[in-house]
Scaffold this motif. Sequence first.
Motif, short mmCIF file in Angstrom:
data_model
loop_
_atom_site.label_atom_id
_atom_site.label_comp_id
_atom_site.label_asym_id
_atom_site.label_seq_id
_atom_site.Cartn_x
_atom_site.Cartn_y
_atom_site.Cartn_z
N MET A 3 0.65 4.05 -3.05
CA MET A 3 0.03 5.18 -2.92
C MET A 3 1.09 6.17 -3.07
O MET A 3 0.90 7.35 -3.63
CB MET A 3 -0.63 5.14 -1.34
N MET A 61 -10.57 1.31 -2.50
CA MET A 61 -9.51 2.17 -3.16
C MET A 61 -10.13 2.97 -4.34
O MET A 61 -10.60 2.59 -5.19
CB MET A 61 -8.14 1.57 -3.59
N MET A 99 -5.71 9.70 -1.04
CA MET A 99 -4.39 9.63 -0.46
C MET A 99 -4.23 11.13 0.14
O MET A 99 -4.68 12.36 -0.32
CB MET A 99 -3.41 9.72 -1.60
N THR A 114 0.78 -1.28 -0.07
CA THR A 114 -0.15 0.04 0.07
C THR A 114 0.74 1.30 0.08
O THR A 114 0.56 2.25 -0.75
CB THR A 114 -0.90 0.15 1.30
N GLY A 117 -6.68 9.77 -7.08
CA GLY A 117 -5.85 9.70 -5.99
C GLY A 117 -6.49 10.40 -4.70
O GLY A 117 -5.62 10.87 -3.64
#
Length: 216
Positions: free
Chosen positions: A68, A132, A140, A64, A137
Motif C-alpha cells: 500500500m 482490496m 488507502m 500490506t 487506491g
Amino acid sequence: MSVLPYPSVHCRAVVATGVVAVLALGLAACGSGDKHTSAPATHHGSSHSASASASGDFDQADVTFAQMMIPHHQQAVSMAKLADGRASDQEIKTLAADIEKAQGPEISTMQGWLASWGKPASPSMDHSMPGMSHGSGSSMPGMMSGKDMTGLKAAKGKDFDKRFTEMMIGHHKGAITMAEDEQKNGRNPAAKKLAVAVVKNQQAEVDKMHKILDRL
C-alpha cells in the motif's frame, strides 16, 4: 681477494624474521582473495541495506504496508513533480524536491522487500488480501482522487501552492496512519524501522506545511 665476514647471529635472526613476515602476508593475501563469501563493499544508499535486512521474518502486516505504501509514495512523488513550473513559493519548491528525493528510494526499497518475500508489488494482485480495491487506491488513507490530481495539475502560482500544501498534508497524514499501523502490527525489523522514519519525517513536513498555509 678479501673474504666477506660471516653474518652475525643477530643479523641472521633479523633476516629470518623478515622472511617469515613476508610469507605470512603473502599467505594472508592469497587466502582473502579465494574467499568469495567475504562482505561486499559498503553502499551509501539505504535501499540496498534495507532490502537485504528485510529478507528475514515477516507477516501479512509487513506485506500490506509495503504493497500500500508503494502506490501511496508514487502519488506523492507525482504531486511533487508537478511543482516544477507551477509552484511560485520557494519553500513549496524545496519541500516538493525533498519529498521526491526521499520517497523515490523508499519505493525501490519496498519493491525489493516484496520481491524477496515472494509477494506481488500491487495489492490488487494479492488474493490473500480480500476487499482490496482494484481501482486507484481509494482504500488507502490520504490518497487523492483523479479529480484532485487533475485540479492540481491545472493550477499555477499561489493557487497551486495552496492546493499542493492542503493536499500533501492530507496525503502525509494518510501515510502516517499506515506507518503507525505497521509499527503496531508488523514483524519485519526493516519494515518497522522504515515505518518509524515515515512517521517522524512526514510529521515534521506536516508541521512545516501548516506554517506555510498560515502565510499563503
